[in-house]
Design an enzyme around this catalytic site. Structure first.
Site, short mmCIF file in Angstrom:
data_model
loop_
_atom_site.label_atom_id
_atom_site.label_comp_id
_atom_site.label_asym_id
_atom_site.label_seq_id
_atom_site.Cartn_x
_atom_site.Cartn_y
_atom_site.Cartn_z
N HIS A 308 0.85 -1.19 0.00
CA HIS A 308 0.00 0.00 0.00
C HIS A 308 0.88 1.23 0.00
O HIS A 308 1.91 1.24 0.66
CB HIS A 308 -0.94 0.02 1.23
CG HIS A 308 -2.10 0.93 1.03
ND1 HIS A 308 -2.02 2.28 1.30
CD2 HIS A 308 -3.35 0.70 0.57
CE1 HIS A 308 -3.18 2.84 1.01
NE2 HIS A 308 -4.01 1.90 0.55
N ASP A 366 -8.01 -5.39 0.10
CA ASP A 366 -8.51 -6.18 -1.02
C ASP A 366 -8.05 -7.62 -1.00
O ASP A 366 -8.54 -8.44 -1.78
CB ASP A 366 -8.12 -5.50 -2.34
CG ASP A 366 -8.96 -4.26 -2.55
OD1 ASP A 366 -10.11 -4.27 -2.08
OD2 ASP A 366 -8.47 -3.30 -3.16
#
Ligand code: CMC
Length: 437
Positions: A308, A366
């Site tokens: 991320h 996700d």
């Protein structure tokens, strides 16, 4: 607040400038670089916005090192446990949790917009039967601006609010209709007595010839995923919505642009890509081979659902969602679902691998959301559409925040030009064949 400044000088020309440091309520200070061009005649260069705050905002705060995510100051863990998606949407839009009267009113307003114009259903029927739902969403949401002219005065705060309610209300209807288009079933009208998540499930899974009752575990799991995806400060799709909106484009067009940005596998498309990746890996014995591929710079393969830009410790949304995975799989699937088992093993391997540890690459939201969607019977191609339904609340909150800022101006980044110097046009009959000197 103390007046903090940073002095910058161009040693070649001897020019100097004093840059103001601005402080937020929490988080690092930012350097206001507006004077750099005026005083030194240079631009700043930061591809990918690695160190650039593109705006000021009061909506969402992330501390990537500490794994903190706050919506309007409330920790995501508390909202996930106690709130609902629609209440979170209210919070994100208006800045406060609603009192009983405001809550009643908001629900009524949103629910009054859940249906779509019949023309939109006909519009959707024109897509090819196997069109990707995200493609249908981009087109149909953009198309909403051709149906709802009555709320398109972007300078009128009431119009902006109606558009926000419309988009939040209609996204599940359009997303579910895209799915029905794919499977050739009739679209199902919204049922306003149901919760936001239950209504979405009902529109996706009920058929006219049978009774359908929404499973409360599925309803809660979906609502939780919607809460976790509702906003995430200045990510790619939100920044896209802001940039599109900065020119004065209408909110439906801006959200269509946001959906297009979300679709990419580095962003919202990752949830679909995770399932595709797990399917490709197939069995735990293949994990080392795929980890090697992910580490190989000459191989485009990346471990989807890992890493991320902001979270460099853990993604708090992934922590919440991991637990829900167990509950959902207990209820709907074989608790030993091989896909979930494989996901756990892959996570275990990656978290012990020096490459991932060194680069602080952890599972993101996700990584697990796709497994929950799969257990709920939602097909892979719809995963990112579910994300888009949730993120519409965030996109509209950011668009409204931007549009109500009197200092707002068109977003217009500059560039470092590395192309050809000025040269003269050459007629085609005297041009040399390509590749010759
Ligand atoms: N697999 C393998 N290596 C990776 C991965 C990954 N998933 N993510 C980052 N790296 C490596 C990258 O190659 C680089 O290595 P090096 O320093 O040797 O060049 C280093 O880690 C830093 O990565 P980066 O690409 O500079 O990081 P970024 O902040 O630009 O990208 C990201 C962040 C999320 C796009 C990226 O981690 C990625 O592509 N992850 C997989 C896609 C994904 O799961 N996206 C969902 C994000 S969360 C939900 C959302 O935002 O919508």
């Amino acid at each position: 607040m103390a007046n903090k400044t940073l002095e910058l000088s161009d040693l070649a020309s001897g020019k100097k400038t004093e840059l103001q440091l601005k402080s937020g309520t929490i988080g690092p200070d930012v350097v206001d670089i507006a004077a750099v061009n005026k005083d030194l005649g240079v631009f700043t260069f930061d591809p990918g916005f690695m160190a650039t705050a593109s705006t000021e905002s009061k909506i969402t705060y992330i501390d990537g090192d500490a794994g903190v995510l706050l919506y309007r100051g409330y920790p995501i863990e508390q909202l996930a446990e106690n709130s609902t998606f629609l209440e979170v949407a209210y919070l994100i839009l208006y800045g406060e949790l609603p009192d009983a009267a405001k809550w009643e009113d908001f629900q009524k307003r949103v629910k009054s917009h859940t249906m779509v114009h019949e023309g939109i259903r006909r519009f959707l029927s024109g897509y090819h039967h196997d069109a990707h739902p995200m493609g249908m969403l981009v087109g149909t949401v953009g198309g909403l601006s051709t149906f709802y002219h009555d709320s398109l005065d972007i300078n009128d705060p009431r119009h902006r609010e109606i558009s926000a309610h419309r988009l939040i209300a209609k996204m599940p209807t359009i997303a579910a209709a895209s799915y029905k288009k794919n499977i050739g079933e009739p679209t199902v009208y919204p049922r306003n007595h149901l919760s936001y998540a239950a209504n979405l499930l009902n529109m996706m899974f009920s058929v006219p010839c049978e009774d359908y009752e929404v499973n409360p575990v599925a309803e809660r799991a979906l609502d939780l995923l919607l809460i976790l995806h509702a906003d995430h400060e200045q990510n790619a799709s939100t920044s896209t919505v802001r940039l599109a909106g900065s020119s004065g484009a209408n909110p439906f067009a801006c959200v269509a642009a946001g959906i297009a940005s979300l679709w990419g596998p580095a962003h919202g498309g990752a949830n679909e890509a995770v399932l595709d990746m797990l399917t490709e890996i197939g069995e735990a014995k293949n994990i080392p081979k795929y980890l090697d591929k992910a580490k190989d710079k000459d191989d485009p393969f990346r471990l989807m659902g890992f890493g991320h830009r902001v979270y460099k410790n853990f993604d708090p949304r992934a922590t919440i969602i991991r637990q829900t995975c167990y509950e959902v799989l207990d209820e709907f699937a074989d608790a030993n679902d091989p896909m979930f088992e494989l996901a756990l093993r892959l996570e275990e391997f990656a978290l012990k691998d020096e490459y991932f540890v060194e680069r602080k690459l952890y599972p993101n939201v996700d990584y697990y959301s796709g497994i929950i969607y799969k257990a709920l019977g939602i097909p892979t191609t719809m995963f990112t559409a579910m994300f888009a339904v949730a993120r519409t609340a965030g996109w509209m909150a950011h668009w409204m925040e931007m549009m109500s800022d009197p200092t707002q101006r068109i977003g217009r980044p500059r560039q470092l030009y590395t192309g050809e110097m000025r040269r003269e046009y050459v007629p085609i009959d005297v041009r040399k064949p390509a590749g010759t000197a």
